[in-house]
Design an enzyme around this catalytic site. Structure first.
Site, PDB file in Angstrom:
ATOM      1  N   ASP A 136       2.874  10.263  69.878  1.00 30.09           N
ATOM      2  CA  ASP A 136       2.332  10.138  71.117  1.00 30.09           C
ATOM      3  C   ASP A 136       1.881  11.363  71.473  1.00 30.09           C
ATOM      4  OD1 ASP A 136       3.433   7.471  71.518  1.00 30.09           O
ATOM      5  OD2 ASP A 136       5.258   8.128  71.907  1.00 30.09           O
ATOM      6  N   HIS A 187      -2.487   8.245  66.292  1.00 24.63           N
ATOM      7  CA  HIS A 187      -2.050   8.047  67.573  1.00 24.63           C
ATOM      8  C   HIS A 187      -1.060   6.644  67.645  1.00 24.63           C
ATOM      9  CE1 HIS A 187      -1.543   8.410  71.986  1.00 24.63           C
ATOM     10  NE2 HIS A 187      -2.764   8.703  72.156  1.00 24.63           N
TER      11      HIS A 187
END
Length: 443
Positions: free
Chosen positions: A419, A415
């Site tokens: 995204d 992450h």
């Protein structure tokens, strides 16, 4: 006769030390030239260490699980003629031999130590009364002789046995001991409990007998490397997993047709080559997935080449051989290379260059793939695509209920780099290619 010392060779790639995984020889064995002496584990792969000479083993330089530096002494051999060690060298500098220790000897030594602890221990404090199992009228037959205890005589037992008896609510004064001087051992306590249960149930029923054995298994070799890498991946990478359902009915029909026509000539196709092709095409649109994150220097390295890791279960654990330049392979070349790499892993012959350098990984458990999974990213990559099993079930299509072959992709992403929207679009792109398999052959 001469003395020949084999030192840990420089395996390359800046490796300063290796882990000794296993010996194939013992002290006293005669070894031949090129005979495999030991397996060692580097950060990348298992490596065999052969003998360059014929000789007799007189000392081993370590035990499995120990780390040996490059240049450190691995093994000493007695050879015909002059060896490679000066006669003036002190024999005391030789490493201690690592003989096989008979289990009964190890137990005997442990018993002596335990006996000394008991002799010097303070008398056990009197504990508050606790519920105890009744003394059985008959004990389970034992191979050892149980020493009788006089009335009022305090039972002799180690602190560990006393604690276990306390936890189980057993009064040790009722437990016959088979150790020295009638000392109560763990096996005596286990036999006492089995006998009490047999009396309570009217006969021994081993299906419901309590079990108290423990097994200590050291993490060495590949198992240790897997543990270290998984820990590093979860410690450094904030994972998130995205799951998408895919209709692979048409893909499976195409695969069956290709295997019927070309299987004998070119080999059978599995799902993996088709998925690999779909990933190669999708990565052109989403190059941020084909990357490595250097989190020590805050840099992301994106790659044009798709070096596809294929998570493969071997006899010693999970490895990730690499299909290099997957973008340059057709379906059958991809299938052949995946099969070759899998066989190299399972036979333990995969080299360092075949187990390093991947840029994105596929994880698949085949028919055991389950409904959903949360694959761990192959650090330092930023994405992994996990394949779950194919299940035929009813679905709605154009207002009718029909049977379709459905499969989930459970994929994880870093992450920090990827995204959620990009991850979803990437998997949707793969989904579109697999559900319309003709697109796999169009540029």
């Amino acid at each position: 006769m001469g003395l020949y010392v084999i030192k840990m060779p420089d395996i390359g790639e800046g490796i300063a030390e290796v882990e000794l995984v296993s010996w194939y020889v013992a002290v006293g064995d005669t070894v031949g030239e090129d005979q495999n002496l030991a397996d060692v584990m580097t950060d990348k792969a298992m490596v065999e260490i052969p003998s360059p000479v014929v000789g007799k083993v007189i000392a081993l330089g370590g035990k499995p699980g120990e780390v040996i530096p490059v240049g450190g002494e691995l093994i000493r051999l007695e050879v015909e003629g002059q060896g490679n060690v000066s006669a003036q060298e002190s024999p005391s500098s030789a490493p201690a031999a690592v003989p096989d220790i008979a289990p009964d000897m190890a137990k005997s030594d442990a018993s002596v130590v335990a006996e000394k602890i008991v002799q010097h221990a303070e008398p056990a404090p009197v504990a508050a009364p606790r519920p105890s199992a009744p003394a059985p009228t008959a004990c389970v037959a034992r191979k050892t002789t149980l020493a009788a205890r006089q009335t009022g005589e305090a039972p002799l037992a180690s602190p560990a046995v006393r604690k276990r008896a306390w936890d189980l609510g057993v009064e040790l004064r009722f437990v016959p001991g088979s150790g020295p001087a009638g000392r109560v051992l763990h096996e005596d306590l286990s036999a006492y409990l089995e006998g009490a249960q047999a009396n309570a149930t009217g006969g021994a029923d081993h299906r419901y007998a309590q079990r108290h054995e423990e097994e200590e298994i050291p993490l060495i070799g590949l198992r240790r490397k897997i543990a270290q890498k998984m820990q590093e991946a979860k410690r450094r990478i904030p994972h998130f997993t995205y799951v998408e359902e895919i209709d692979v009915t048409d893909l499976e029909a195409l695969r069956a047709q290709l295997n019927r026509k070309w299987g004998k000539e070119r080999g059978k196709l599995t799902l993996l080559p088709l998925l690999a092709r779909a990933m190669v095409l999708a990565l052109r649109e989403f190059p941020q997935m084909n990357a490595r994150f250097d989190d020590d220097n805050d840099k992301v390295l994106r790659y044009g080449a798709v070096h596809l890791g294929i998570a493969t279960q071997g006899p010693s654990g999970l490895s990730v051989p690499v299909l290099r330049h997957a973008e340059s392979h057709d379906l059958w070349a991809t299938a052949a290379e995946i099969a070759r790499l899998a066989e190299a892993v399972r036979s333990g012959k995969a080299g360092r260059d075949e187990l390093s350098g991947s840029t994105i990984t596929i994880s698949s458990l085949g028919p055991l793939g389950g409904v959903v999974s949360t694959p761990v990213i192959n650090y330092p990559e930023v994405a992994i695509v996990g394949v779950n099993r194919i299940v035929e079930r009813p679905v709605f299509r154009e207002g009718a209920v029909v049977g379709r072959k459905m499969m989930n992709l459970s994929s994880s992403f870093d992450h920090r780099v990827v995204d959620g929207m990009d991850a979803a679009e990437f998997i949707q792109a793969i989904r579109g290619l697999l559900e319309t398999p003709a697109l796999l052959f169009l540029e």
